[in-house]
Design an enzyme around this catalytic site. Sequence first.
Site, mmCIF file in Angstrom:
data_model
loop_
_atom_site.group_PDB
_atom_site.id
_atom_site.type_symbol
_atom_site.label_atom_id
_atom_site.label_comp_id
_atom_site.label_asym_id
_atom_site.label_seq_id
_atom_site.Cartn_x
_atom_site.Cartn_y
_atom_site.Cartn_z
ATOM 1 N N GLU A 168 0.817 -1.343 -0.155
ATOM 2 C CA GLU A 168 -0.374 0.347 -0.126
ATOM 3 C C GLU A 168 0.824 1.121 0.225
ATOM 4 O OE1 GLU A 168 -1.171 -2.723 0.384
ATOM 5 O OE2 GLU A 168 -3.305 -2.211 0.450
ATOM 6 N N TYR A 170 3.047 1.844 2.018
ATOM 7 C CA TYR A 170 4.092 2.093 2.925
ATOM 8 C C TYR A 170 5.271 2.537 3.498
ATOM 9 C CZ TYR A 170 -1.255 3.194 4.956
ATOM 10 O OH TYR A 170 -1.898 3.202 5.293
ATOM 11 N N ARG A 218 2.325 -8.338 4.907
ATOM 12 C CA ARG A 218 1.767 -8.586 3.786
ATOM 13 C C ARG A 218 2.658 -7.245 2.512
ATOM 14 N NH1 ARG A 218 -3.968 -5.377 3.390
ATOM 15 N NH2 ARG A 218 -4.437 -5.407 1.867
ATOM 16 N N HIS A 256 -1.706 3.945 -1.884
ATOM 17 C CA HIS A 256 -2.933 4.509 -1.301
ATOM 18 C C HIS A 256 -3.072 5.927 -2.539
ATOM 19 C CE1 HIS A 256 -4.424 2.713 2.014
ATOM 20 N NE2 HIS A 256 -3.366 2.913 2.612
ATOM 21 N N GLN A 343 -18.383 4.569 2.941
ATOM 22 C CA GLN A 343 -18.653 5.645 3.212
ATOM 23 C C GLN A 343 -18.682 5.892 5.405
ATOM 24 O OE1 GLN A 343 -22.156 5.956 0.602
ATOM 25 N NE2 GLN A 343 -22.743 6.982 1.751
#
Length: 679
Positions: A168, A170, A218, A256, A343
């Site tokens: 992601e 990081y 991961r 991201h 949401q």
Amino acid sequence: MNNSTFPQLMAPLDLGFTTLRNRVIMGSMHTGLEDRFYNYGKLAAYFRERARGGVGLIVTGGISPNRRGWLLPFGGTLNWLGDVWNHRRLTSAVHQEGGKILMQILHAGRYGYQPFVVSASNIKSPISPFKPRALTERGIERTILDYVRCAKLAKRAGYDGIEIMGSEGYLLNQFLCARTNLRQDRWGGAIENRMRLAVEIVRRIRAALGLDFIIMYRHSLLDLVDGGNSWDEVVTVARALEQAGVTILSTGYGWHEARVPTIVTSVPRAAFSSVAGRLRQAVSIPVVASNRINTPQQAERILADGDADLVSMARPFLADPEFVVKAASGRSDEINTCIACNQACLDHTFANRRASCLVNPRAAHETELVYRKTARRQRVAVVGAGPAGLSAASVAAECGHEVSLFDASDRIGGQFKIAMQIPGKEEFAETLRYFARRLELAKVQLELGQRVTRAQLLARGFDHVIVATGIVPRAPRIPGIEHPKVLSYLDVLQRKAQVGRRVAIIGAGGIGFDVGEYLLHNPKLTLPEPLEHWLADWGVDLAGSGNGGLVAPIPAQPVRQIYLLQRKSSKVGAGLGKTSGWVHRATLQRKGVEMLAGVEYHQIDDQGLHITLNGQPRLLEVDHVVICAGQDSLAELMPAEHDKSARGPRFHVIGGAKLAAELDAKRAIREGALLAAAL
Ligand code: FAD
Ligand code: NAP
Ligand code: SF4
């Protein structure tokens, strides 16, 4: 737990030194509770419910090994012995329910939203205002020691292992990719150098903690950013991690900052599982599939196809803590399915608010929103079977009340029935399937197909009337609004009016965007291979060629010319969800939609729509004008203030009927649940 419907999913996994009770992992999610120890009682209750619901392995939200690794100021950190006691509350809650739990160690690197950020090189990320400092060699060594200390403390706290966050975008991902690693020392350059930090961390943790401790890593299989790793590099890293002592490889897709969506509703289910399958061929440790997997059927198929040894689902466990036990006991139709809307979960996290779930407002609020059995059974009428009414009726009935649910329509769902027709929102149908089953189980009496009046309600002798009658679309006062070329969004979506090739949409809120997507959708292009079209549209190559899986997009030709208009001068779509709005904007932009802000509407006539834009008159020569100009409450059943003290039922109002402004299904469902729980 084992059953014949999902034999692969429910099969235990023997890791040699420990056994997982099934193949289901609850993936790591930041709830916001992990950042403050005074919230660990709530966090323990949240994990306990999920462990009791049968999930095999839980992964906590990200915990930093040191201050520089914080995602947010004062984010969750485990770096001294005094914190161990707090973490024990989590591990013992999970162990008491027969589950296992890993603590995720997450160093945010340049994604940290705080001034101490560090990275491989001093390249600022597009999603944080803080420019990182490049770690020195000593700084790298200290970081490795911090990871090892953090893992040791996790073991003392009773965790069954750790997950090291390497995807992601990081810190470890930042070292792994040439995009963010320009170093010329032994930590940069060739992939063997770029992966040194990740491999060294694993090697030293394994050496320090022995063989009976799960180390899950991961790993980013598709970075989906320019300068991402090639497939060969991904495999090289995976094999080195295996050598260094990783027990299980979990998988991640997209940084991201990537401009390819990986988890929103419009991403096809299990879009990336074949990539995990390819990695599984290259290593000999268990591999985990993840991303947009939200049903036990899908998860079973992934395992049966040989694409993974385990399946990680994260948001589905916010939506339903009992996902596994329901699947295992032949009750999959009772599962509250995650609709991938983001949401109440990710949008909250990015706004620094506690995460929850649109379809399950109890998520991460288990000790606060409690559905207790009532000692005084009352007769309750709920008028309106939209999200607010469905939620109120089911909770009230489950608490022991006698509930009748009315709707003018012959089907439940309210506006959700309309929303689920939008391309990419098909998942919303799952919520209605879930509520239909829940109403049936709770024995709610359904009275559909009749518009209820106050007189009818008064005659039935109810103790409570809950008005959940929703909204009416707003008709703006524009000269020519009665012209035959003017349609409401209900004409288009519900009544299936024929719409021409040139269209102006008045109102660029959520519904204006959805109508745009609906009108641009060409159903012939998505069948029978929706995944192929989605990959071509976004420029993704699952084989990992190009830049971390990015290739040139091949967008489909638009079937209409569309103008999307608003009066405000702010960016069109600025009010959409934080983590999904950009996807809607990008989709419409790619299809040539002209988005106009600061518009004044003057007249609709045979020529089209006359507007002023930046002081200049302009004619949009369109065949149709679709009105998506917001909504007003419909609450005609509510008694006037002076009638409220009179004898008769107590009236309550929720959802759109209470307040139309900024209404969404999250508020509607939550208000219904809160009211019913308090009756
Ligand atoms: P409604 O859903 O409007 O339900 C009210 C119900 O009351 C209706 O079924 C109506 O028939 C019934 N009723 C009214 N009067 C009477 C009467 N007198 N007697 C009997 N029955 C009566 N929200 C999100 O959160 N995320 C999204 O992505 C999203 N996308 C959307 C896309 C579209 C195209 C649309 C139209 C809406 C979308 N929404 C979305 C909004 C969401 O659907 C609403 O916020 C939600 O449905 C409001 O719930 P409600 O129960 O208050 O009202
Ligand atoms: P909305 O978000 O309030 O947008 C209404 C739009 O109409 C705005 O662009 C507004 O912009 C315009 N408008 C308002 N009054 C007007 C008037 N008198 N004349 C002309 N234009 C006017 O409402 P919505 O799009 O109807 O959506 C309803 C609710 O459903 C929203 O609150 C939303 O949360 C929810 N929803 C959510 C999603 C989602 O993806 N999360 C999707 C769909 C719907 P200007 O005032 O600047 O012109
Ligand atoms: Fe899934 Fe939406 Fe709930 Fe998040 S808020 S868990 S995306 S249903």
